[in-house]
Design a protein around this motif. Sequence first.
Motif, mmCIF file in Angstrom:
data_model
loop_
_atom_site.group_PDB
_atom_site.id
_atom_site.type_symbol
_atom_site.label_atom_id
_atom_site.label_comp_id
_atom_site.label_asym_id
_atom_site.label_seq_id
_atom_site.Cartn_x
_atom_site.Cartn_y
_atom_site.Cartn_z
ATOM 1 N N MET A 202 50.483 34.691 40.952
ATOM 2 C CA MET A 202 50.024 33.338 41.060
ATOM 3 C C MET A 202 51.016 32.284 40.818
ATOM 4 O O MET A 202 50.920 31.084 40.779
ATOM 5 C CB MET A 202 48.877 33.285 40.022
ATOM 6 C CG MET A 202 47.548 33.981 40.175
ATOM 7 S SD MET A 202 46.305 33.414 39.366
ATOM 8 C CE MET A 202 45.851 32.335 40.494
ATOM 9 N N THR A 203 52.373 32.818 40.593
ATOM 10 C CA THR A 203 53.761 31.959 40.497
ATOM 11 C C THR A 203 54.097 31.547 42.091
ATOM 12 O O THR A 203 54.971 30.705 42.279
ATOM 13 C CB THR A 203 54.731 32.501 39.940
ATOM 14 O OG1 THR A 203 54.963 33.770 40.310
ATOM 15 C CG2 THR A 203 54.106 32.546 38.245
ATOM 16 N N LEU A 204 53.445 32.414 43.048
ATOM 17 C CA LEU A 204 53.806 32.286 44.433
ATOM 18 C C LEU A 204 52.891 31.582 45.155
ATOM 19 O O LEU A 204 51.733 31.314 44.685
ATOM 20 C CB LEU A 204 54.105 33.541 44.880
ATOM 21 C CG LEU A 204 54.936 34.685 44.321
ATOM 22 C CD1 LEU A 204 54.843 35.995 45.022
ATOM 23 C CD2 LEU A 204 56.339 34.191 44.356
ATOM 24 N N PHE A 272 36.987 43.683 42.161
ATOM 25 C CA PHE A 272 37.175 43.579 43.873
ATOM 26 C C PHE A 272 37.200 42.114 43.941
ATOM 27 O O PHE A 272 37.955 41.533 44.863
ATOM 28 C CB PHE A 272 35.991 44.237 44.347
ATOM 29 C CG PHE A 272 36.009 45.709 44.924
ATOM 30 C CD1 PHE A 272 36.997 45.903 45.789
ATOM 31 C CD2 PHE A 272 34.979 46.444 44.199
ATOM 32 C CE1 PHE A 272 37.263 47.382 46.012
ATOM 33 C CE2 PHE A 272 35.237 47.810 44.520
ATOM 34 C CZ PHE A 272 36.190 48.282 45.534
ATOM 35 N N MET A 273 36.594 41.267 43.346
ATOM 36 C CA MET A 273 36.644 39.853 43.414
ATOM 37 C C MET A 273 38.054 39.382 43.142
ATOM 38 O O MET A 273 38.632 38.496 44.000
ATOM 39 C CB MET A 273 35.704 39.009 42.718
ATOM 40 C CG MET A 273 34.104 39.174 43.070
ATOM 41 S SD MET A 273 33.083 38.222 41.995
ATOM 42 C CE MET A 273 33.752 36.455 42.203
ATOM 43 N N PHE A 274 38.559 39.621 42.045
ATOM 44 C CA PHE A 274 39.978 39.391 41.611
ATOM 45 C C PHE A 274 41.118 39.957 42.699
ATOM 46 O O PHE A 274 41.761 39.212 42.856
ATOM 47 C CB PHE A 274 40.151 40.102 40.427
ATOM 48 C CG PHE A 274 41.608 39.752 39.477
ATOM 49 C CD1 PHE A 274 42.112 38.676 39.042
ATOM 50 C CD2 PHE A 274 42.645 40.852 39.713
ATOM 51 C CE1 PHE A 274 43.255 38.253 38.563
ATOM 52 C CE2 PHE A 274 43.972 40.671 39.141
ATOM 53 C CZ PHE A 274 44.355 39.458 38.747
ATOM 54 N N GLY A 275 40.971 41.169 42.982
ATOM 55 C CA GLY A 275 42.022 41.903 43.850
ATOM 56 C C GLY A 275 41.982 41.481 45.102
ATOM 57 O O GLY A 275 43.073 40.798 45.807
ATOM 58 N N ILE A 276 40.976 41.370 45.678
ATOM 59 C CA ILE A 276 40.712 40.796 47.194
ATOM 60 C C ILE A 276 40.911 39.517 47.438
ATOM 61 O O ILE A 276 41.754 38.953 48.138
ATOM 62 C CB ILE A 276 39.323 41.161 47.699
ATOM 63 C CG1 ILE A 276 39.171 42.612 47.848
ATOM 64 C CG2 ILE A 276 39.158 40.374 49.068
ATOM 65 C CD1 ILE A 276 37.831 43.151 48.339
ATOM 66 N N ASN A 279 44.809 38.961 46.940
ATOM 67 C CA ASN A 279 45.458 39.296 48.097
ATOM 68 C C ASN A 279 45.394 38.179 49.501
ATOM 69 O O ASN A 279 46.168 38.040 49.843
ATOM 70 C CB ASN A 279 44.859 40.647 48.490
ATOM 71 C CG ASN A 279 45.626 41.439 49.661
ATOM 72 O OD1 ASN A 279 46.991 41.739 49.807
ATOM 73 N ND2 ASN A 279 44.882 41.340 50.882
ATOM 74 N N ASN A 280 44.021 37.618 49.366
ATOM 75 C CA ASN A 280 43.825 36.692 50.639
ATOM 76 C C ASN A 280 44.294 35.441 50.288
ATOM 77 O O ASN A 280 43.889 34.490 51.022
ATOM 78 C CB ASN A 280 42.436 37.120 50.826
ATOM 79 C CG ASN A 280 42.006 38.378 51.355
ATOM 80 O OD1 ASN A 280 42.940 39.048 51.691
ATOM 81 N ND2 ASN A 280 40.902 38.680 51.121
ATOM 82 N N GLY A 281 44.675 35.123 48.925
ATOM 83 C CA GLY A 281 45.121 33.707 48.779
ATOM 84 C C GLY A 281 43.903 32.941 48.585
ATOM 85 O O GLY A 281 43.907 31.854 48.965
ATOM 86 N N SER A 282 42.495 33.361 48.202
ATOM 87 C CA SER A 282 41.567 32.543 48.055
ATOM 88 C C SER A 282 41.760 31.423 46.730
ATOM 89 O O SER A 282 42.460 31.776 46.007
ATOM 90 C CB SER A 282 40.380 33.561 47.480
ATOM 91 O OG SER A 282 40.070 34.840 48.472
ATOM 92 N N PRO A 283 40.754 30.744 46.846
ATOM 93 C CA PRO A 283 40.750 29.576 45.783
ATOM 94 C C PRO A 283 40.741 30.191 44.352
ATOM 95 O O PRO A 283 40.359 31.140 44.018
ATOM 96 C CB PRO A 283 39.814 28.812 46.041
ATOM 97 C CG PRO A 283 39.209 28.822 47.419
ATOM 98 C CD PRO A 283 39.645 30.350 47.764
ATOM 99 N N TRP A 284 41.687 29.736 43.380
ATOM 100 C CA TRP A 284 41.773 30.381 42.043
ATOM 101 C C TRP A 284 40.434 30.436 41.289
ATOM 102 O O TRP A 284 40.575 31.262 40.551
ATOM 103 C CB TRP A 284 42.898 29.289 41.383
ATOM 104 C CG TRP A 284 42.255 27.983 40.980
ATOM 105 C CD1 TRP A 284 42.654 26.860 41.513
ATOM 106 C CD2 TRP A 284 41.707 27.683 39.757
ATOM 107 N NE1 TRP A 284 42.226 25.747 40.897
ATOM 108 C CE2 TRP A 284 41.429 26.301 39.756
ATOM 109 C CE3 TRP A 284 41.130 28.274 38.942
ATOM 110 C CZ2 TRP A 284 40.949 25.641 38.647
ATOM 111 C CZ3 TRP A 284 40.471 27.575 37.526
ATOM 112 C CH2 TRP A 284 40.178 26.322 37.766
#
Length: 318
Positions: A202-204, A272-276, A279-284
């Motif tokens: 999340m620093t990226l 799954f919610m956290f990892g996917i 990985n997909n850059g979903s809203p925080w």
Amino acid sequence: MVGALAEVLVQMTVADVYFVHQRGLMNSIYVWFMTVGATLSPLAGGYIVISQGWRWVWWWMVILMGAGLVAFVFLYEETKFSPTLEGVVPVVAAAQINASAKGRDKKSPTDPEVEANVAHKDGETQRSHATHWIDHSIPVKPYLKKLALWSTSPGSFASMARHSVEPFILLFTIPAIFFMSVVYGAMTAAVTVSVTTLSSYMTLPPYNFNASQIGLMGLPPFIGTSITVLISGRLSDSLVLYLAKRNRGVFEPEMRLWIAVAFIPFVPAGLFMFGIGLNNGSPWPLVAVGLGIAIFGTIPANSVALTYLTDAYTDVSQ
């Protein structure tokens, strides 16, 4: 290797101090404190990095551990006690023996009057023991002896070596212990790995979080932990009481496992919610909610694993 002793002492203390129908709540509170340390310490660390620099994270650890060491050295008394077991022959008056012999043919042991007399005598004996169980003639240890660095225990080196190897033997010879150890380890990993992954991703972009924002991501697991402790601790103890009554008053340690079955589905759903999402850059917020849901399911499973092993193998854990 040394820090693991703390977790063993907690379970032994819970088994010694609390009744079976209270251990679920107590172990849940213990797991809550342990999880709070893993989730809220990054929150404090993030603001320390912003205001004082990253080196002060370690200096604050030195300060806190130093204060703990001073308190440990001067306040933590040696609590080891090796009791001397002495049998006491019960004293029965001759009049009681004669009365028992004469009345043996008249009344059966299940007679209500006989049961009432026995219960009355047992109650008087228990009150007598409760009043005189403290021996005030035993001298109190001086302060320096209470703070002794070590104390000797009766027994041979071979006996100590056997007790040192025994946990590994039990781990791989009793399937229930091995399985619950795997469950406890997996649930703990789900917490620590998820929380520590935040600072790597999340620093990226697209998040570009700074240290304080990374620390604030510890709030969702803290909230999930607090909610599930309020629910699962009492629910576990209430459930075993209910199931024991249905089982004609017989308690079985496996009765607690139903709590874990009810909460375990939240763990993969949240992960799954956290990892996917990460990985997909979903809203925080999606990532935060997934992390909170995963932690919501891990606490009951951890607590049930510890309480089940305590209930099923109390003598072994001591």
